[in-house]
Design an enzyme around this catalytic site. Sequence first.
Site, PDB file in Angstrom:
ATOM      1  N   LYS A  85       2.036   2.236  -5.112  1.00 20.39           N
ATOM      2  CA  LYS A  85       2.717   1.744  -6.327  1.00 20.39           C
ATOM      3  C   LYS A  85       1.860   1.960  -7.566  1.00 20.39           C
ATOM      4  O   LYS A  85       2.367   2.193  -8.647  1.00 20.39           O
ATOM      5  CB  LYS A  85       3.029   0.248  -6.201  1.00 20.39           C
ATOM      6  CG  LYS A  85       4.063  -0.074  -5.156  1.00 20.39           C
ATOM      7  CD  LYS A  85       4.337  -1.565  -5.097  1.00 20.39           C
ATOM      8  CE  LYS A  85       3.178  -2.378  -4.568  1.00 20.39           C
ATOM      9  NZ  LYS A  85       2.787  -2.128  -3.190  1.00 20.39           N
ATOM     10  N   GLY A  86       0.534   1.863  -7.387  1.00 21.86           N
ATOM     11  CA  GLY A  86      -0.376   1.974  -8.537  1.00 21.86           C
ATOM     12  C   GLY A  86      -0.167   3.275  -9.283  1.00 21.86           C
ATOM     13  O   GLY A  86      -0.022   3.291 -10.501  1.00 21.86           O
TER      14      GLY A  86
ATOM     15  N   ASP B 176       0.815  -1.222   0.000  1.00 18.04           N
ATOM     16  CA  ASP B 176       0.000   0.000   0.000  1.00 18.04           C
ATOM     17  C   ASP B 176       0.848   1.271   0.000  1.00 18.04           C
ATOM     18  O   ASP B 176       0.464   2.281   0.587  1.00 18.04           O
ATOM     19  CB  ASP B 176      -0.971   0.026   1.199  1.00 18.04           C
ATOM     20  CG  ASP B 176      -1.765  -1.256   1.295  1.00 18.04           C
ATOM     21  OD1 ASP B 176      -2.276  -1.704   0.263  1.00 18.04           O
ATOM     22  OD2 ASP B 176      -1.846  -1.826   2.407  1.00 18.04           O
TER      23      ASP B 176
ATOM     24  N   GLY C  70     -11.091  -3.105   2.676  1.00 14.91           N
ATOM     25  CA  GLY C  70     -11.706  -1.976   3.379  1.00 14.91           C
ATOM     26  C   GLY C  70     -11.245  -1.862   4.834  1.00 14.91           C
ATOM     27  O   GLY C  70     -11.681  -0.973   5.557  1.00 14.91           O
TER      28      GLY C  70
ATOM     29  N   ASN D 254      -5.157 -10.157  -3.809  1.00 13.99           N
ATOM     30  CA  ASN D 254      -4.928  -9.602  -2.467  1.00 13.99           C
ATOM     31  C   ASN D 254      -4.424  -8.164  -2.590  1.00 13.99           C
ATOM     32  O   ASN D 254      -4.506  -7.388  -1.654  1.00 13.99           O
ATOM     33  CB  ASN D 254      -3.933 -10.460  -1.655  1.00 13.99           C
ATOM     34  CG  ASN D 254      -2.675 -10.818  -2.432  1.00 13.99           C
ATOM     35  OD1 ASN D 254      -2.592 -10.602  -3.632  1.00 13.99           O
ATOM     36  ND2 ASN D 254      -1.705 -11.395  -1.749  1.00 13.99           N
TER      37      ASN D 254
ATOM     38  N   GLN E 223       2.056  -6.034  -3.119  1.00 18.05           N
ATOM     39  CA  GLN E 223       2.406  -6.073  -1.696  1.00 18.05           C
ATOM     40  C   GLN E 223       3.710  -5.295  -1.465  1.00 18.05           C
ATOM     41  O   GLN E 223       4.018  -4.399  -2.227  1.00 18.05           O
ATOM     42  CB  GLN E 223       2.510  -7.508  -1.160  1.00 18.05           C
ATOM     43  CG  GLN E 223       1.175  -8.235  -1.063  1.00 18.05           C
ATOM     44  CD  GLN E 223       0.764  -8.896  -2.355  1.00 18.05           C
ATOM     45  OE1 GLN E 223       1.536  -9.585  -2.989  1.00 18.05           O
ATOM     46  NE2 GLN E 223      -0.465  -8.681  -2.753  1.00 18.05           N
TER      47      GLN E 223
ATOM     48  N   GLY F  54      -4.382  -4.303  -4.289  1.00 19.17           N
ATOM     49  CA  GLY F  54      -5.417  -3.381  -4.764  1.00 19.17           C
ATOM     50  C   GLY F  54      -4.796  -2.031  -5.020  1.00 19.17           C
ATOM     51  O   GLY F  54      -4.088  -1.509  -4.182  1.00 19.17           O
ATOM     52  N   HIS F  55      -5.017  -1.497  -6.219  1.00 20.36           N
ATOM     53  CA  HIS F  55      -4.494  -0.177  -6.548  1.00 20.36           C
ATOM     54  C   HIS F  55      -5.660   0.754  -6.756  1.00 20.36           C
ATOM     55  O   HIS F  55      -6.549   0.452  -7.540  1.00 20.36           O
ATOM     56  CB  HIS F  55      -3.754  -0.188  -7.888  1.00 20.36           C
ATOM     57  CG  HIS F  55      -2.549  -1.059  -7.904  1.00 20.36           C
ATOM     58  ND1 HIS F  55      -1.699  -1.149  -6.840  1.00 20.36           N
ATOM     59  CD2 HIS F  55      -2.039  -1.848  -8.866  1.00 20.36           C
ATOM     60  CE1 HIS F  55      -0.716  -1.962  -7.155  1.00 20.36           C
ATOM     61  NE2 HIS F  55      -0.905  -2.410  -8.369  1.00 20.36           N
TER      62      HIS F  55
HETATM   63  P1  IMP Z   1      -2.669 -12.852   1.983  1.00 26.88           P
HETATM   64  O1  IMP Z   1      -1.719 -12.276   0.989  1.00 26.88           O
HETATM   65  O2  IMP Z   1      -4.118 -12.603   1.659  1.00 26.88           O
HETATM   66  O3  IMP Z   1      -2.391 -14.281   2.312  1.00 26.88           O
HETATM   67  O4  IMP Z   1      -2.444 -12.046   3.379  1.00 26.88           O
HETATM   68  C1  IMP Z   1      -1.233 -12.149   4.113  1.00 26.88           C
HETATM   69  C2  IMP Z   1      -0.857 -10.810   4.733  1.00 26.88           C
HETATM   70  O5  IMP Z   1      -0.443  -9.920   3.698  1.00 26.88           O
HETATM   71  C3  IMP Z   1      -1.981 -10.090   5.485  1.00 26.88           C
HETATM   72  O6  IMP Z   1      -1.435  -9.380   6.583  1.00 26.88           O
HETATM   73  C4  IMP Z   1      -2.521  -9.114   4.456  1.00 26.88           C
HETATM   74  O7  IMP Z   1      -3.149  -8.005   5.061  1.00 26.88           O
HETATM   75  C5  IMP Z   1      -1.224  -8.709   3.762  1.00 26.88           C
HETATM   76  N1  IMP Z   1      -1.435  -8.259   2.387  1.00 26.88           N
HETATM   77  C6  IMP Z   1      -1.702  -9.008   1.305  1.00 26.88           C
HETATM   78  N2  IMP Z   1      -1.805  -8.242   0.201  1.00 26.88           N
HETATM   79  C7  IMP Z   1      -1.587  -6.981   0.606  1.00 26.88           C
HETATM   80  C8  IMP Z   1      -1.512  -5.724  -0.094  1.00 26.88           C
HETATM   81  O8  IMP Z   1      -1.659  -5.625  -1.328  1.00 26.88           O
HETATM   82  N3  IMP Z   1      -1.263  -4.635   0.684  1.00 26.88           N
HETATM   83  C9  IMP Z   1      -1.037  -4.720   2.019  1.00 26.88           C
HETATM   84  N4  IMP Z   1      -1.085  -5.854   2.708  1.00 26.88           N
HETATM   85  C10 IMP Z   1      -1.346  -6.988   2.002  1.00 26.88           C
END
Ligand code: IMP
Length: 430
Positions: free
Chosen positions: A16-17, A13, A303, A38, A225, A40-41
């Site tokens: 990067k988007g 977060d 969210g 997982n 991520q 989101g931009h």
């Molecule tokens: P997963 O990737 O859904 O398995 O989640 C594992 C951990 O990575 C959790 O703490 C999520 O909140 C975090 N996470 C996964 N994708 C993102 C992202 O794009 N931004 C921030 N945290 C992420």
Amino acid sequence: MANVVVIGTQWGDEGKGKVVDLLTERAEYVVRFQGGNNAGHTLVVDGRQFIFHLIPSGILHPGKVCMIGNGVVLDPGVLIQEMDKLDAANIPVTPESLAISRYTHVIMPYHRALDEARESRKGSTKIGTTGRGIGPCYEDKVCRSGIRMHDLLDPARFRERLDANLEEKNFMLKHYFGSAPLDGNAIADEYLAYGQRLAPYATNVSEVLQKADRDGRNILFEGAQGTHLDIDHGTYPFVTSSNTVAGNACCGSGIGPTRIHKVIGVVKAYTTRVGGGPFPCELLDETGRQIQKVGGEFGATTGRPRRCGWLDMVVVNSSIRLNGLSGLVITKLDVLTGIPTLKIAVRYKCGAQEVGSVPPELKALEACDPIYEELPGWEESIRQVRRFSDLPENTRRYLEAIEDMASIPLHLVSVGPGRDETIILQNPFD
Ligand code: IMP
């Protein structure tokens, strides 16, 4: 010509988007190489807001080729929804503008079901996953039972692999987690229809990239991520299930390391984290709440409110090492406007020791306290500033302190969510 990787230096977060969107102006190909929906931009273009989870944000630029590499885990239903939304906004997604690797692993309904069932069973030790089935899909990839994009295009083979997997997954769901088992016929109907719809987009991404590279095209690799969520180098076990570091741009797309020219790290001007795990600079006070509110720090995917804290250069410097970063981009600097005194963590005190990089073991990190350097804040709005020299003196001092502590140059500084709200110091494609 240059091939550039963009990586998040914190816990995701970082904005990067917007950075990828800006750099896409100079790239012909934009490639995602890990993670899934997982990520989101949120992007604001001409006052319109777009949220993407899978499609590279480069899709907003006509004439660019967006690619989903083999290292991604792909939920085809989510991808099709994104394609439809873009179509409805008059941004058509065609096989000329989007390519999916035939070797990308597919997120199945049992991956989502297992992700959720496992998290709810964990109680207080939960990772806080996004519940999108990311971890269970990567597990199947590594244990060699995964279903890949090309399997969706071959109904007999798909059914065979689905049935073999479902037998085991339903046993776990029913007898271990006490959840409802899933129906193979319904999954087969749904996923074979996805296969038909996505067939024109499926290709060998590695071969396309080799040709693009040989033709002298600029390629941009878009990390998802952040570095400290990396499965090996992050704050394990509070991490995601893929390698988020720059080295994986090669494995996750099928390009060799000698073909990467620059690696740019995106640093949010403060730190945020979603989900569980250690966060040494976390602010649990009014300043933390102010940053969360002004920065709109709520997850684009789930969210959930993001935990907020001061900028942590111990985290950033570890990312410089792990990714071999050649330069930095600072984002959301405007969010800090109005905070009288700003703090930057420069080292950690871990018991009797002082350290300058993130200890790789959870227990050691949990015992660390940040050592801060304080800098004076600024009151003036900076969103309209487009030149470094026009920034207030204290804003320049904050940026110069970061550059000095990082010992690598700043490329861009983002002073607002809009595409134009950016100070360009040096374009990585130059
Ligand atoms: P997963 O990737 O859904 O398995 O989640 C594992 C951990 O990575 C959790 O703490 C999520 O909140 C975090 N996470 C996964 N994708 C993102 C992202 O794009 N931004 C921030 N945290 C992420």
